[in-house]
Enzyme design. Structure first.
Site, PDB file in Angstrom:
ATOM      1  CB  SER A  87      -0.898   0.016   1.242  1.00  0.00           C
ATOM      2  OG  SER A  87      -1.568   1.260   1.388  1.00  0.00           O
ATOM      3  CE1 TYR A 102      -4.045  -2.064   4.902  1.00  0.00           C
ATOM      4  CE2 TYR A 102      -3.337   0.207   4.560  1.00  0.00           C
ATOM      5  CZ  TYR A 102      -3.739  -1.017   4.055  1.00  0.00           C
ATOM      6  OH  TYR A 102      -3.831  -1.191   2.706  1.00  0.00           O
ATOM      7  CE  LYS A 162      -1.529  -4.043   3.150  1.00  0.00           C
ATOM      8  NZ  LYS A 162      -1.592  -5.297   2.359  1.00  0.00           N
TER       9      LYS A 162
END
Length: 244
Positions: free
Chosen positions: A132, A146, A150
């Site tokens: 991402s 998150y 990533k």
């Protein structure tokens, strides 16, 4: 792209980006084994894709690889973002950290380690992880579990590329920006102005589509990218290139 007849394993194939990747690889002529935690009757994939329901957190990766003595391509597209519960690391619960890193990093790591011996016997010898832009840039509002997961995928992918490169195995990441998938659609339904704002801040003036990411993955898997490894391919309509 010399893809006909090659084999690929794609995780996170139950919808969104993962499903688009499966469709693209099947269209390119690959034999695809697709997996997701969803039951088979809830997944719509093209003929030519073998679907295996599987829990990456709890299952043995060898179950996904059963029956193969070689594997040409591995695509790790499974991922979670717990938007309503994730946030600043100062406030995010241990459960959110465990679930997010469990799916996005540790399950990916275990499956990749199990698959590498088969990839060594394959023809394509290419691995792609879907990370991402949050893993390479900050976000307006923190989504720390998150983001960290990533960023770790990006770092691990580079390390794998350096370790496996002498064997002819390539390893890259695709870093999507804002893409219209079921994982984030509800955010825009909840606050339509959020979508308009993101579109206006993106130089191409639109959000990404799963097929945009699938095309990037197909390129990195292909022989057209034979000299591309340890690369993080950002697919975000130009969003992260600007200072705002």
């Amino acid at each position: 792209m010399s893809a006909a007849g090659r084999t690929a394993l794609v995780t996170g194939a139950g919808g969104g980006i993962g499903a688009a990747i499966v469709r693209r690889l099947v269209a390119d002529g690959m034999r695809v084994r697709a997996t997701d935690v969803r039951p088979a009757d809830g997944v719509d994939l093209p003929a030519g894709a073998e679907y295996v329901p599987f829990d990456l957190l709890a299952g043995d990766p060898q179950e996904l690889l059963a029956g193969w003595d070689s594997l040409d391509h591995l695509v790790n597209a499974a991922g979670v973002a717990l938007f309503d519960d994730d946030g600043s690391f100062l406030e995010t619960s241990e459960q959110v950290w465990e679930t997010t890193l469990g799916v996005n990093l540790h399950a990916l790591r275990r499956l990749t380690a199990a698959a590498v011996p088969l990839v060594r016997n394959g023809r394509g010898r290419s691995i792609v992880h879907v990370a991402s832009t949050a893993g390479v840039r900050g976000m307006d509002a923190p989504l720390d579990a998150y983001q960290v997961s990533k960023a770790a995928v990006v770092s691990l992918s580079r390390s794998l590329a350096l370790q496996l490169g002498p064997e002819g195995i390539r390893c890259n990441t695709v870093c999507p920006g804002a893409v219209l998938t079921p994982m984030i659609d509800f955010l825009y339904e909840r606050a339509p102005e959020r979508r308009l704002d993101m579109e206006s801040r993106t130089p191409l003036r639109r959000l990404g589509l799963p097929d945009d990411i699938a095309g990037a993955v197909a390129f990195l898997l292909s022989d057209d990218a034979a000299f591309v490894t340890a690369t993080d391919l950002v697919v975000d309509g130009g969003w992260t290139a600007q200072i705002k």
